[in-house]
Structures are given as C-alpha cells and as structure tokens.
Design an enzyme around this catalytic site. Structure first.
Site, PDB file in Angstrom:
ATOM      1  N   HIS A   5     -11.702  -2.131   7.121  1.00  0.00           N
ATOM      2  CA  HIS A   5     -11.657  -3.390   6.360  1.00  0.00           C
ATOM      3  C   HIS A   5     -11.895  -4.628   7.227  1.00  0.00           C
ATOM      4  O   HIS A   5     -11.512  -5.741   6.858  1.00  0.00           O
ATOM      5  CB  HIS A   5     -10.325  -3.554   5.611  1.00  0.00           C
ATOM      6  CG  HIS A   5     -10.026  -2.437   4.667  1.00  0.00           C
ATOM      7  ND1 HIS A   5     -10.931  -1.986   3.747  1.00  0.00           N
ATOM      8  CD2 HIS A   5      -8.908  -1.667   4.499  1.00  0.00           C
ATOM      9  CE1 HIS A   5     -10.390  -0.994   3.044  1.00  0.00           C
ATOM     10  NE2 HIS A   5      -9.180  -0.771   3.487  1.00  0.00           N
ATOM     11  N   TYR A  26      -2.270   4.142  -6.258  1.00  0.00           N
ATOM     12  CA  TYR A  26      -3.475   4.856  -5.805  1.00  0.00           C
ATOM     13  C   TYR A  26      -3.938   5.896  -6.817  1.00  0.00           C
ATOM     14  O   TYR A  26      -4.612   6.874  -6.463  1.00  0.00           O
ATOM     15  CB  TYR A  26      -3.274   5.489  -4.407  1.00  0.00           C
ATOM     16  CG  TYR A  26      -3.248   4.453  -3.322  1.00  0.00           C
ATOM     17  CD1 TYR A  26      -2.125   3.660  -3.129  1.00  0.00           C
ATOM     18  CD2 TYR A  26      -4.363   4.228  -2.525  1.00  0.00           C
ATOM     19  CE1 TYR A  26      -2.109   2.667  -2.164  1.00  0.00           C
ATOM     20  CE2 TYR A  26      -4.352   3.233  -1.559  1.00  0.00           C
ATOM     21  CZ  TYR A  26      -3.227   2.461  -1.384  1.00  0.00           C
ATOM     22  OH  TYR A  26      -3.221   1.487  -0.435  1.00  0.00           O
ATOM     23  N   HIS A  35      -4.135  -0.040   6.515  1.00  0.00           N
ATOM     24  CA  HIS A  35      -2.981   0.864   6.529  1.00  0.00           C
ATOM     25  C   HIS A  35      -2.413   0.975   7.936  1.00  0.00           C
ATOM     26  O   HIS A  35      -2.542   1.996   8.626  1.00  0.00           O
ATOM     27  CB  HIS A  35      -3.381   2.232   5.969  1.00  0.00           C
ATOM     28  CG  HIS A  35      -3.883   2.142   4.563  1.00  0.00           C
ATOM     29  ND1 HIS A  35      -4.619   3.110   3.948  1.00  0.00           N
ATOM     30  CD2 HIS A  35      -3.735   1.148   3.641  1.00  0.00           C
ATOM     31  CE1 HIS A  35      -4.909   2.731   2.704  1.00  0.00           C
ATOM     32  NE2 HIS A  35      -4.385   1.539   2.498  1.00  0.00           N
ATOM     33  N   HIS A  64      -3.478  -3.859   2.641  1.00  0.00           N
ATOM     34  CA  HIS A  64      -4.861  -3.383   2.641  1.00  0.00           C
ATOM     35  C   HIS A  64      -5.200  -2.505   3.843  1.00  0.00           C
ATOM     36  O   HIS A  64      -5.702  -1.403   3.675  1.00  0.00           O
ATOM     37  CB  HIS A  64      -5.815  -4.570   2.550  1.00  0.00           C
ATOM     38  CG  HIS A  64      -7.195  -4.216   2.107  1.00  0.00           C
ATOM     39  ND1 HIS A  64      -7.458  -3.281   1.135  1.00  0.00           N
ATOM     40  CD2 HIS A  64      -8.413  -4.697   2.493  1.00  0.00           C
ATOM     41  CE1 HIS A  64      -8.767  -3.194   0.951  1.00  0.00           C
ATOM     42  NE2 HIS A  64      -9.368  -4.023   1.759  1.00  0.00           N
ATOM     43  N   ASN A  92      -6.879  -3.985  -4.233  1.00  0.00           N
ATOM     44  CA  ASN A  92      -8.127  -3.415  -4.749  1.00  0.00           C
ATOM     45  C   ASN A  92      -7.887  -2.166  -5.595  1.00  0.00           C
ATOM     46  O   ASN A  92      -8.665  -1.871  -6.495  1.00  0.00           O
ATOM     47  CB  ASN A  92      -9.106  -3.117  -3.606  1.00  0.00           C
ATOM     48  CG  ASN A  92      -8.513  -2.255  -2.529  1.00  0.00           C
ATOM     49  OD1 ASN A  92      -7.458  -2.597  -1.984  1.00  0.00           O
ATOM     50  ND2 ASN A  92      -9.135  -1.143  -2.212  1.00  0.00           N
ATOM     51  N   ASP A 142       0.821  -1.205   0.000  1.00  0.00           N
ATOM     52  CA  ASP A 142       0.000   0.000   0.000  1.00  0.00           C
ATOM     53  C   ASP A 142       0.859   1.261   0.000  1.00  0.00           C
ATOM     54  O   ASP A 142       0.593   2.206   0.743  1.00  0.00           O
ATOM     55  CB  ASP A 142      -0.947  -0.010   1.214  1.00  0.00           C
ATOM     56  CG  ASP A 142      -1.792  -1.265   1.267  1.00  0.00           C
ATOM     57  OD1 ASP A 142      -1.241  -2.346   1.526  1.00  0.00           O
ATOM     58  OD2 ASP A 142      -3.009  -1.183   1.031  1.00  0.00           O
TER      59      ASP A 142
HETATM   60 FE   LIG Z   1      -6.203  -2.100  -0.337  1.00  0.00          FE
END
Ligand SMILES: [Fe+2]
Length: 475
Positions: free
Chosen positions: A330, A201, A359, A357, A235, A169
C-alpha cells in the site's frame, strides 16, 4: 600495559545494543525484524465458540454499540434477529435504579447482497443519558431477551482522563481473537475503541460471503456490546461488485454499522466527528471523494475551525489509509489525501492521526511535507512541532496476513515500525499529556512493545519537543 578504562555510559550502550538483538538501527528510527509464524492467519472455522449463535428462538445477536450523539450522552444500539423481526425497542436503566426502567424505540432494515439476504438489523438510539453512568440494557422480546451494559463517558472537559483502544483491520482469524483478548485483558482499561477500518473481510470470500459479516458481528459482540466502537470505513467496506449486480458502495457496512454523522453536520456516515471526554475525534473516509469542492472536503473545512481545544484539547483524526507509511504494501496510497489535507492537520495542530490498512505497526515522528507548491521543488518531510504523530495500527490480525516488506532504508520520519499483529491504547491523562502504547500479540497482554508520551499540540509550547519513546525487543 594497562587497559584504558571503558567509560560506563559506553558499556551501557554496548550492553543495550547487544541485548536488543532483533532490532536494527537504520537511517530513520527503529525497524524490528522479528520473524514470526504466519499459520494463525486463518479465519476461525464457522463452528468456533466465538461465533456461537446465542440460544433461544430469534435471540438478538451481533449486539454492538457506538456513540449516538456529538457529546457522549447518546448511544446507538444495534443487533440482528434472524427468524423474524421481533422488537426494535431497547429497555434500559441506570445502575441501581432498576425500578426506573426506560424504553427507546428503534427500527429495523434488511438488505440483499447477491444471493444473500440479511437478518433483521435493528438500530435504536438512546438519547439524553446521564454522563459517567453505568446503564443496563435489554434487547429482544418474549422468552428470548439478552441483557448487556455500558458506561457513558464523563462530561466534556479539558482535563478529563480517558482511555481509547486502537484497533484496525481486525478480521476473524485466531490472531484477531488474540488481539481482542489482549485488549480486553490490558491493564490500561480502554473505555471505547477507535476503529480504523476493515472489519470482517467478508469480501475476500467468493461472492463476498456475507455470512462472514454475521460471524464477525458475533465474534466482536463480547466487547462491542459493552463499549462503543467509533467506526471508520476501510476498503473492505466498499463491497463494490458490479459483476455480482452490486454497485452501491458501502451498502453492507452502512446497513450494519450506524454512526451519529448528522450530529456533526455531516451528510454521510462515512465522515463525521464526535466529542468524548477530552477528545475531539474526526473520522475521514479514504474511499469517498475528498478533493477540493467535494462534500467531505467542504465538511472538514467547516469542521476544523469548530474544534474548541479549551473544551476538548485532544484532536484526533481517524482514516483508513495511512499518510505516512514506509511499508511496501500500500505504499503511497495515502498520498492523494496527504496532498490535500496535511496542511490543515498542521495548521489546526492535530495531535495524532491513526490509520490502518497496512497490516503492521508504525509510528512516525512529528513531520510535515507541506512546503511544496509545484514550482519550488520543496518536497521533503521536515521536522515540524505543529504536525501530528502518524500511527498505523492495521495489525488487528486478519486473514490476509502481515505486511512484512519495508522500504529501505527506513525513512527519517519513521520512528518505529514492526510487522506484528497487535493493538494500541491511547491513555489521555490531562490537557497536556497522553500516553500511547502498542501491544504485540506475541507478548503477554500487559507488555508494551512501543510507547510514547504525546504532548498536546495546543497546550504544549512548541519549543517543548517530545520524543521520550521506548521500544521493547521481542523476547
Ligand atoms: Fe485496508
């Protein structure tokens, strides 16, 4: 009246309790509640030096490499040219053999995403390299060539030491830059990065502004051109935007980042495996079908029995969404995958599962929750010496900021959790021992905020539990 002497161990305990200040001992493991400033979670501006376009007409940019075969004798080299295609060939040679120049030929592709057209994305695979050898390579043609180097891993073997970086991430904020710098400076030199998904991102921008994929490629080049990053899709790689006429999931990611999936019998770049030194790394896709009978399921069902722990003792799984995470953000998203695959992780004695995923950072105890069969009501995580340790390193530093809210009380399976940006290092020593450490960005690059000795699940008798871990409070 005389005071009773306080036993020395108790004094030490009290001193320890008061000196760690910012860490609280909850029902489970340790939760650090250090509060930090969020201002660094802004993307670096386009004119930042880390995003500089290399000089020269049509200069190759965004150079990055990954493993190019199943055993580590291949390397995929990728780069982008913007003015014209130029050459897709790579010239390369082993160190001190400049007279022995070799050439490999690749190809290029382009893609469109809404109103964006990519540059010319080149991919070229070097094959049959010598193990444990430094190679120089050159991309580009004419007056604009650029030279880099990489080192191939040692041959496969059960006691081959090897060091992986763990990053997830990452994004492209000032904190992302700190994470990458700390990884570069770490005294535990990583030779390859296990990347657990969510890269640029760009999809957080209007129309998924793909120029942010380009800046990310230039930002990470300083590491990714020199050592392979083993990619996992997150994702933020899905880029599913039918409202923009973009409904082919993973189009951008799979165009820019190639992986050697065919070498492991996979039919998709989103799940595959590699062997490297003493490790067998299985990459899974949290965002592709994974239920029974799906291609990913069938591949993994065949893949796990193939792992030869005498050749590669360390069995590592990468996925984006964590199975065991006690953060509010999440929460439970990894549960469908856990329900299907956790029993295999236990049966095949996976050593460690890395995910991103969320953070933040979290490390679990060895636990499993596989007894439940819908009628018996046995649905509680229990200590299980055949189970992996689950480590979340979604703390690379992207613009979405930290996941700070934790479920309370801390569940017993959670050994340590802290909402800080940082990165991990997995330092494999031999077939029985590996040392995992986590660096938080607020500390110096050499400080280990959390660490644990991992005892190999195949080569360690199950009676020998591990646990010696160490958490350092932020100072
Ligand atoms: Fe993610």
């Amino acid at each position: 009246m005389e005071h009773l002497p306080i036993p020395l161990p108790l004094v030490s305990l009290l001193v320890a309790v008061f000196s760690i200040g910012q860490i609280c001992f909850c029902n489970g493991g340790w939760s650090s509640n250090f509060v930090r400033d969020d201002y660094l979670s802004l993307d670096m501006p386009f004119d930042s030096d880390v995003f500089q376009v290399p000089k020269g007409y049509n200069a190759p940019q965004q150079v990055h490499i990954t493993q190019g075969d199943h055993v580590g004798k291949g390397v995929i080299i990728s780069w982008i040219t913007t003015e014209e295609p130029g050459s897709s060939s790579v010239t390369y040679w082993p160190e001190e053999q400049e007279s022995n120049k070799l050439q490999a030929h690749g190809y290029f592709l382009t893609y469109n995403f809404f109103n964006y057209t990519s540059g010319y994305i080149h991919h070229c695979t070097l094959q049959d390299l010598e193990f444990d050898t430094k190679y120089y390579y050159v991309v580009g043609i004419g007056n604009t060539t650029r030279q880099f180097w990489f080192r191939t891993p040692p041959p496969l073997g059960p006691d081959v030491p090897y060091t992986f970086g763990l990053i997830g991430d990452l994004g492209q904020t000032y904190n992302s830059n700190t994470t990458l710098r700390h990884y570069e400076l770490s005294p535990r030199k990583g030779y390859a990065i296990l990347y657990v998904g969510d890269l640029s991102y760009a999809d957080d921008y209007p129309f998924h502004d793909n120029t942010r994929w380009d800046t990310w490629g230039r930002f990470t080049e300083r590491v990714a051109a020199y050592q392979p990053w083993i990619w996992t899709a997150g994702n933020h790689e899905i880029d599913f935007a039918p409202e923009l006429g973009e409904s082919r999931a993973f189009k951008v990611y799979t165009s820019r980042y190639h992986v050697p999936y065919k070498a492991s019998g996979s039919t998709s770049p989103l799940w595959y495996s590699i062997k490297r030194a003493s490790a067998y790394v299985i990459v899974m896709s949290s965002y592709s079908a994974f239920g029974k009978y799906t291609p990913q399921y069938k591949w993994l069902e065949k893949e796990l029995p193939k792992v030869n722990r005498t050749e590669t003792p360390w069995l590592i799984v990468l996925m984006h969404s964590p199975i065991y995470s006690s953060y509010v953000t999440h929460y439970m998203e990894g549960e469908p995958i856990r329900v299907i695959y956790e029993k295999w992780f236990v049966e095949y004695k996976v050593d460690v599962v890395f995910a991103g995923h969320v953070h933040a950072y979290e490390r679990s105890e060895r636990v499993s929750n596989i007894a439940y069969d819908i009628v018996n009501g046995m649905c509680k995580p229990i200590n299980d010496e055949s189970a992996p340790v689950y480590i979340t390193v979604g703390d690379g530093g992207n613009l979405e900021g930290l996941a700070t809210e934790m479920t309370e009380p801390q569940p017993r399976y959670s050994a340590f959790r802290e909402a800080s940006f940082g990165h991990g290092i997995l330092d494999i020593k031999n077939r029985t021992h590996a040392y995992f450490s986590w660096n938080r960005n607020q500390d110096g690059y050499a400080v280990e905020a959390d660490s644990v000795w991992l005892h190999n699940r195949y080569w360690t008798p199950s009676s020998q539990s591990e646990a010696a871990s160490h958490h350092a409070a932020f100072r």
